[in-house]
Design a protein around this motif. Structure first.
Motif: not given
Length: 655
Positions: A327, A330, A486-487, A489, A546, A549-550, A553
């Motif tokens: 995260t 990226s 991704q995520f 952003e 971020k 999500y980290q 996940q």
């Protein structure tokens, strides 16, 4: 030996000294007394000592240290001469004492004389700035108080401050002196040293009223006495300024108080100041009150701002530590660190505004604001630009924008802003040199006065530039609306830009109308709220997803892995068909800690990423095999001679 010293002191009025080779000196007569003596004194040498000792001068610590070092050095020198007679010891130590005293005078400005006393060997020395007086069997009248000052400190271990006395030297102008003398014992040998300086004459000091024939005549209730240097013993060397809570009606802005000459003209005419209104402690010549700032509210806001700055530093450390996580990696961890640096600078503007307005504050605050703005939001705009470039449509090949390139673009933006701020500072300093003021007095809607930085046209140009940059960032967000990131952003970056544009736009409009009438505490609160709604929201929008999500996940994948592959599935003999790795059969999730599971999942993610990339590139005619997916700029082909193709066909058609 102390009896010898006391005997020498009692003989002080006799006359006779030696300066190198000094002959007897004549005692000054009353008619030759200095004209600057205190009023009512026929001979300044008859009563030259004040009854009280004023407070020590600003050089008190330095004088104490110099006198102590000199007395200690003379005690050591005297201890090394014990085997010789008193007369020989006096003759040998006199040059050394003179050299040490001269060194003290040269190293300290403003010293009038340095005295050294060794009564054991009948030696006393006074080193003035231009000559030396050595005590032998008698003394002159004007040196009487020097020797008395040295004798006064003989029985004190910590030294004494000498009462001020008037030096009655007939060969120079009269001068009032005071000083510090101390006696120290080293190796059973005692020596005394003193430092004498001119007395700073201050008619406002009640202890010196005797020197001026009486105290000052300022009204103690409404005014305060402020001394003016360089007046000597003349009266009226002061001015009467209004105390806090009082003012002089109709006085010009440059008024500094009632001059002492006017106050001394008529003793019956009392010059008083008028009390300010009850709701304020300070007011101007028109009776208008000054603003009273609330220290508790401002202190609480400052503490909150400092806590946000500390959290920003902690976030920077977390990002650097987790820079290899998916995260963070990226989202370019270097750009994320840059955003945090810009946010920290934006937070600093509120800290600068906590202090009273001044020229320095008016010049420093724009530097923190503009540098923080371009570093923070410039980095966000560059991230949006990268998303737009990498996910463009209508292109068969992929464009790659390196991290180094983005940092170069950001550096160019910072350099441009630095040049702009340098021009702003240079022009402001030039205006100050031409008597242009950056700080002016404003008045609130309730009639209270306060100081504030004067709005400049530079400020409006800067605000317009900020809004243009934010509008360009919104344009990039709209242009890359179909890009997949991704995520999510891109969505959060766009939200950060929009929040800054809305909040700052509203703030600038309201400030243009209410900046001159709003209370300073309310204005400080407005800056604080603006900082929280922009900088704090930026951190929450960019970094919170971020980290979430980290965490989410890793947790969801770990639970799914545990549910789908129970512990019994890894028993020997049953797992051979599932995998070719013999170590999997020995795995036991119940015995593994979260760190081991996270490491295994990370390794699995890496393998899946490599497999995905290989699958996409396999037999894909739109992606070049070169690194980065870039197409070759041009294709090479050979040019054939005209008619060569027909020749080839003929050769092929021949049997």
């Amino acid at each position: 030996m102390w009896r010898v010293w006391l005997l020498l002191v009692t003989l002080l009025g006799a006359a006779g000294a030696q300066e190198g080779k000094v002959g007897p000196q004549k005692k000054p007569s009353p008619q030759n007394a200095p004209s600057g003596a205190p009023p009512g004194a026929k001979n300044p040498c008859e009563s030259p000592v004040l009854d009280v000792t004023p407070k020590p001068p600003p050089t008190a610590v330095l004088d104490r240290e110099s006198a102590s070092n000199l007395a200690r050095s003379m005690s050591r020198l005297l201890a090394h001469q014990q085997e010789r007679s008193a007369q020989d010891r006096a003759g040998a130590l006199a040059p050394s004492a003179a050299a040490l005293a001269k060194k003290v005078i040269d190293e300290n400005n403003g010293i009038h004389a340095v005295g050294v006393g060794l009564p054991q060997i009948n030696l006393g020395l006074l080193h003035f700035r231009h000559h030396v007086v050595i005590f032998q069997n008698n003394n002159t009248a004007y040196l009487e108080h020097y020797w008395k000052a040295l004798a006064l400190s003989w029985n004190h271990t910590s030294g004494v401050w000498v009462p001020p006395f008037l030096e009655c030297n007939p060969h120079s102008t009269e001068i009032w002196l005071h000083g510090f003398a101390i006696a120290l014992t080293v190796e059973k040998q005692r020596a005394v040293a003193g430092i004498f300086r001119p007395l700073r004459l201050d008619q406002c000091d009640s202890m010196m009223a005797k020197l001026f024939g009486g105290p000052h005549r300022c009204d103690e209730e409404t005014t305060k006495c402020v001394s003016e240097e360089g007046r000597g013993f003349r009266r009226a060397g002061y001015r009467c300024e209004c105390r806090d809570g009082f003012y002089n009606p109709g006085a010009p802005p440059s008024w500094r108080g009632f001059p002492g000459e006017i106050v001394e003209l008529d003793p019956n005419d009392v010059h008083r100041c008028t009390a300010c209104p009850e709701q304020c402690n300070t007011c101007n010549s028109a009776g208008k009150c000054g603003v009273q700032r609330d220290p508790l509210v401002r202190g609480a806001l400052l503490a909150t701002q400092a806590a946000c700055m500390l959290i920003t530093v902690m976030m920077a450390a977390i990002v650097f530590k987790q820079r290899k996580c998916k995260t963070i990696a990226s989202g370019m961890w270097t750009i994320l660190e840059t955003i945090l640096l810009g946010t920290f600078l934006l937070y600093s503007t509120v800290v600068v505004r906590f202090f009273e307005p001044s020229v320095e504050q008016c010049l420093v605050e724009p530097w923190f604001r503009e540098l923080g703005f371009v570093v923070c939001y410039g980095a966000i705009i560059l991230k949006l630009y990268r998303h737009l470039i990498e996910f463009r449509t209508r292109k068969a090949h992929r464009w790659v924008v390196k991290d180094v390139d983005l940092l170069k673009y950001l550096l160019a933006m910072v350099v441009a802003v630095l040049c702009y701020l340098a021009a702003f500072t240079a022009s402001s300093l030039n205006f100050i040199r031409e008597q242009y003021k950056l700080v002016r007095t404003e008045e609130t809607s309730s009639g209270q006065l306060f100081l504030a930085c004067k709005p400049l046209w530079w400020d409006y140009v800067t605000e317009a530039g900020e809004m243009l940059i934010l509008v360009f960032g919104i344009h990039l967000s709209y242009a890359s609306r179909n890009a997949f990131t991704q995520f999510q952003e891109r969505r959060f970056l766009c939200a950060a830009i929009c929040v800054e544009a809305i909040v700052s736009g509203v703030f600038y409009v309201l400030r243009a109308f209410y900046v001159t009438t709003l209370h300073p505490d309310y204005m400080y609160l407005a800056y604080f709220v603006r900082s929280q709604l922009t900088s704090t929201v930026v951190i929450l929008l960019i970094f919170t997803p971020k980290l979430w999500y980290q965490h989410k996940q890793v947790r969801s994948l770990a639970q799914e892995f545990s549910c789908r592959l129970p512990v019994d599935a890894f028993r020997a003999g049953e797992a051979g068909a599932l995998t070719a790795d013999g170590d999997v059969a020995e795995l036991n999730l119940a015995d593994m800690n979260p760190e081991d599971i996270r490491a295994e999942l990370k390794r699995l993610y890496t393998q899946l990423e490599v497999l995905r990339n290989k699958t996409l590139r396999a037999d894909n005619p739109h992606i070049s095999k070169r690194r980065g997916g870039r197409k070759v700029a041009h294709r090479r082909f050979s040019l054939q001679k005209k008619g060569s193709r027909e020749k080839v066909r003929r050769l092929v058609s021949l049997p």
